[in-house]
Scaffold this motif. Sequence first.
Motif, mmCIF file in Angstrom:
data_model
loop_
_atom_site.group_PDB
_atom_site.id
_atom_site.type_symbol
_atom_site.label_atom_id
_atom_site.label_comp_id
_atom_site.label_asym_id
_atom_site.label_seq_id
_atom_site.Cartn_x
_atom_site.Cartn_y
_atom_site.Cartn_z
ATOM 1 N N GLN A 130 -7.885 -12.494 -11.864
ATOM 2 C CA GLN A 130 -6.470 -12.890 -11.914
ATOM 3 C C GLN A 130 -6.242 -13.989 -12.939
ATOM 4 O O GLN A 130 -5.227 -14.002 -13.637
ATOM 5 C CB GLN A 130 -5.958 -13.424 -10.572
ATOM 6 C CG GLN A 130 -6.091 -12.514 -9.381
ATOM 7 C CD GLN A 130 -7.354 -12.838 -8.611
ATOM 8 O OE1 GLN A 130 -8.433 -12.344 -8.962
ATOM 9 N NE2 GLN A 130 -7.260 -13.660 -7.575
ATOM 10 N N ASP A 131 -7.204 -14.931 -13.032
ATOM 11 C CA ASP A 131 -7.034 -16.057 -13.968
ATOM 12 C C ASP A 131 -6.847 -15.546 -15.397
ATOM 13 O O ASP A 131 -5.969 -15.993 -16.128
ATOM 14 C CB ASP A 131 -8.266 -16.980 -13.941
ATOM 15 C CG ASP A 131 -8.427 -17.691 -12.611
ATOM 16 O OD1 ASP A 131 -7.444 -17.736 -11.840
ATOM 17 O OD2 ASP A 131 -9.543 -18.192 -12.346
ATOM 18 N N PHE A 162 -16.452 -14.893 -14.030
ATOM 19 C CA PHE A 162 -17.146 -14.223 -12.910
ATOM 20 C C PHE A 162 -17.035 -14.971 -11.577
ATOM 21 O O PHE A 162 -17.829 -14.735 -10.674
ATOM 22 C CB PHE A 162 -18.623 -13.939 -13.236
ATOM 23 C CG PHE A 162 -18.801 -13.057 -14.461
ATOM 24 C CD1 PHE A 162 -17.900 -12.029 -14.729
ATOM 25 C CD2 PHE A 162 -19.853 -13.260 -15.340
ATOM 26 C CE1 PHE A 162 -18.044 -11.223 -15.857
ATOM 27 C CE2 PHE A 162 -20.020 -12.458 -16.467
ATOM 28 C CZ PHE A 162 -19.109 -11.436 -16.722
ATOM 29 N N THR A 163 -16.069 -15.877 -11.444
ATOM 30 C CA THR A 163 -15.773 -16.442 -10.117
ATOM 31 C C THR A 163 -14.804 -15.468 -9.434
ATOM 32 O O THR A 163 -14.308 -14.528 -10.072
ATOM 33 C CB THR A 163 -15.120 -17.832 -10.234
ATOM 34 O OG1 THR A 163 -13.979 -17.715 -11.088
ATOM 35 C CG2 THR A 163 -16.080 -18.863 -10.814
ATOM 36 N N GLU A 164 -14.503 -15.738 -8.173
ATOM 37 C CA GLU A 164 -13.630 -14.829 -7.434
ATOM 38 C C GLU A 164 -12.248 -14.719 -8.075
ATOM 39 O O GLU A 164 -11.655 -13.643 -8.133
ATOM 40 C CB GLU A 164 -13.501 -15.358 -6.002
ATOM 41 C CG GLU A 164 -13.438 -14.259 -4.972
ATOM 42 C CD GLU A 164 -13.359 -14.858 -3.586
ATOM 43 O OE1 GLU A 164 -14.293 -15.614 -3.235
ATOM 44 O OE2 GLU A 164 -12.371 -14.599 -2.873
ATOM 45 N N SER A 165 -11.772 -15.848 -8.599
ATOM 46 C CA SER A 165 -10.412 -15.837 -9.156
ATOM 47 C C SER A 165 -10.360 -15.408 -10.618
ATOM 48 O O SER A 165 -9.278 -15.261 -11.183
ATOM 49 C CB SER A 165 -9.788 -17.232 -9.004
ATOM 50 O OG SER A 165 -10.524 -18.165 -9.775
ATOM 51 N N TRP A 166 -11.534 -15.191 -11.241
ATOM 52 C CA TRP A 166 -11.587 -14.876 -12.671
ATOM 53 C C TRP A 166 -10.674 -13.712 -13.076
ATOM 54 O O TRP A 166 -9.901 -13.858 -14.035
ATOM 55 C CB TRP A 166 -13.044 -14.657 -13.102
ATOM 56 C CG TRP A 166 -13.236 -13.847 -14.343
ATOM 57 C CD1 TRP A 166 -13.719 -12.576 -14.422
ATOM 58 C CD2 TRP A 166 -12.970 -14.241 -15.707
ATOM 59 N NE1 TRP A 166 -13.770 -12.157 -15.726
ATOM 60 C CE2 TRP A 166 -13.310 -13.156 -16.536
ATOM 61 C CE3 TRP A 166 -12.457 -15.399 -16.300
ATOM 62 C CZ2 TRP A 166 -13.167 -13.185 -17.925
ATOM 63 C CZ3 TRP A 166 -12.312 -15.436 -17.685
ATOM 64 C CH2 TRP A 166 -12.664 -14.349 -18.479
ATOM 65 N N HIS A 214 -21.678 -24.631 -13.041
ATOM 66 C CA HIS A 214 -21.670 -23.200 -12.722
ATOM 67 C C HIS A 214 -22.911 -22.520 -13.304
ATOM 68 O O HIS A 214 -23.299 -22.819 -14.434
ATOM 69 C CB HIS A 214 -20.441 -22.520 -13.327
ATOM 70 C CG HIS A 214 -19.160 -22.900 -12.673
ATOM 71 N ND1 HIS A 214 -18.556 -24.120 -12.871
ATOM 72 C CD2 HIS A 214 -18.366 -22.228 -11.826
ATOM 73 C CE1 HIS A 214 -17.445 -24.177 -12.171
ATOM 74 N NE2 HIS A 214 -17.302 -23.043 -11.530
#
Length: 213
Positions: free
Chosen positions: A42-43, A36-40, A203
Amino acid sequence: MKLVIGNKNYSSWSMRPWLAMQHFAIPFEEVQLWIFTESWPQDIAAYGSNTVPVLVTEQGNVVDSLAILESLAEDYPQMWPADKRLRAKAREACARMHSGFFAMRSEMPMNCRANKRKLTISDVCKADIAAIEKLWAECQNLSQSDDYLFGDFSIADAFFAPVVMRFAGYDVPLNDSTQAYMQRVLANSAVQAWVKSGQAESHVIEEDEAGTH
Ligand SMILES: N[C@@H](CCC(=O)N[C@@H](CS)C(=O)NCC(=O)O)C(=O)O
């Protein structure tokens, strides 16, 4: 092999294969993603999935904790109980965890940093807890074990370790044999290593923060 996991503090599905692989000394490299981070998005998409855990093997990626553990057990059959009847019961326990206990899963999110938090739970959640206590007792009666669910540690214990964390995290009434089983799981070195790392993470996922101190 690589095991792609999420936040150790919260990711109950990641915990299962990680514990089993550690416990059975299956060599793997850990890849940790932050849910649930911004890059999640795509990651995780880079592994052909939208959820963790994912097992990266030479034959391809395996998505889903139960599929990962079943695949590993082909090469490491000691991950399931040796006895056929016990193995069937262990599979039942894992499948029921995988496809059920929804109220407990949503009302009592796994949070390794939680310790006996006060929480008001629904009757459906109470019924889930009672069903889990009954299931654990059935497993231990069948295997005549007061140790792990089927005597030696198995995939079934890895599957229920996040439930043990939930039971430890919230102040819910539990019977004596449930509490004894919890102590056994909490003393497992792989569980302790996971929990220690989870607690050290900074986090915070607000939607998984339930209960009050
Ligand atoms: N049935 C799946 C469930 C996996 C799952 O829901 N993983 C959570 C983390 S514990 C996840 O990736 N959530 C992120 C999302 O839904 O975007 C399994 O057993 O692997």
